[in-house]
Motif scaffolding. Structure first.
Motif, PDB file in Angstrom:
ATOM      1  N   LYS A 295      13.034 -43.266 -43.631  1.00  0.00           N
ATOM      2  CA  LYS A 295      12.811 -42.914 -45.192  1.00  0.00           C
ATOM      3  C   LYS A 295      13.156 -41.157 -45.501  1.00  0.00           C
ATOM      4  O   LYS A 295      12.967 -40.984 -46.245  1.00  0.00           O
ATOM      5  CB  LYS A 295      11.216 -43.155 -45.040  1.00  0.00           C
ATOM      6  N   GLY A 296      14.069 -40.871 -44.658  1.00  0.00           N
ATOM      7  CA  GLY A 296      13.951 -39.721 -44.393  1.00  0.00           C
ATOM      8  C   GLY A 296      13.811 -38.220 -44.262  1.00  0.00           C
ATOM      9  O   GLY A 296      14.126 -37.083 -44.083  1.00  0.00           O
ATOM     10  N   HIS A 297      12.670 -38.725 -43.432  1.00  0.00           N
ATOM     11  CA  HIS A 297      11.497 -37.577 -42.466  1.00  0.00           C
ATOM     12  C   HIS A 297      12.413 -37.162 -41.487  1.00  0.00           C
ATOM     13  O   HIS A 297      12.727 -38.078 -40.283  1.00  0.00           O
ATOM     14  CB  HIS A 297      10.346 -38.149 -42.249  1.00  0.00           C
ATOM     15  N   LEU A 298      12.290 -35.898 -41.015  1.00  0.00           N
ATOM     16  CA  LEU A 298      12.678 -35.543 -40.034  1.00  0.00           C
ATOM     17  C   LEU A 298      12.047 -35.318 -39.055  1.00  0.00           C
ATOM     18  O   LEU A 298      10.863 -35.545 -39.341  1.00  0.00           O
ATOM     19  CB  LEU A 298      12.902 -33.652 -40.367  1.00  0.00           C
ATOM     20  N   VAL A 299      12.751 -35.782 -37.579  1.00  0.00           N
ATOM     21  CA  VAL A 299      12.629 -36.056 -36.291  1.00  0.00           C
ATOM     22  C   VAL A 299      12.424 -35.314 -35.760  1.00  0.00           C
ATOM     23  O   VAL A 299      11.896 -34.931 -34.251  1.00  0.00           O
ATOM     24  CB  VAL A 299      12.926 -37.550 -36.474  1.00  0.00           C
TER      25      VAL A 299
END
Length: 83
Positions: free
Chosen positions: A31-35
């Motif tokens: 989803k494009g969330h920074l990990v």
């Protein structure tokens, strides 16, 4: 905006982008969330060099994850038996 040029800042010059800057690697979920994001490196650092220094493949394999990457990482996976 300060232009960072000169002998002292040549390590931050990227010949590909023809600009001074810093180099980061970032992993995101679907989803494009920074990990995860790497520490800042010299702008001239190549993607594959940064990935090797951060042991990206080891971390992905340990977590049982795969990744999509651009051609800057071509040749990083040197173990064809464990892609």
């Amino acid at each position: 905006m300060v232009r960072r040029t000169g002998r002292a800042n040549r390590l931050n010059y990227s010949g590909i982008h023809r600009r001074h800057g810093l180099h980061f690697l970032a992993l995101t979920d679907e989803k494009g969330h920074l990990v995860w994001i790497s520490a800042a490196r010299l702008g001239r650092t190549h993607d594959i060099t940064a990935a090797r220094r951060d042991h990206i493949l080891t971390h992905l394999r340990t977590a049982g994850l795969g990744a999509l990457a651009d051609l800057g990482f071509l040749g990083l996976d040197d173990n064809p038996d464990h892609p």
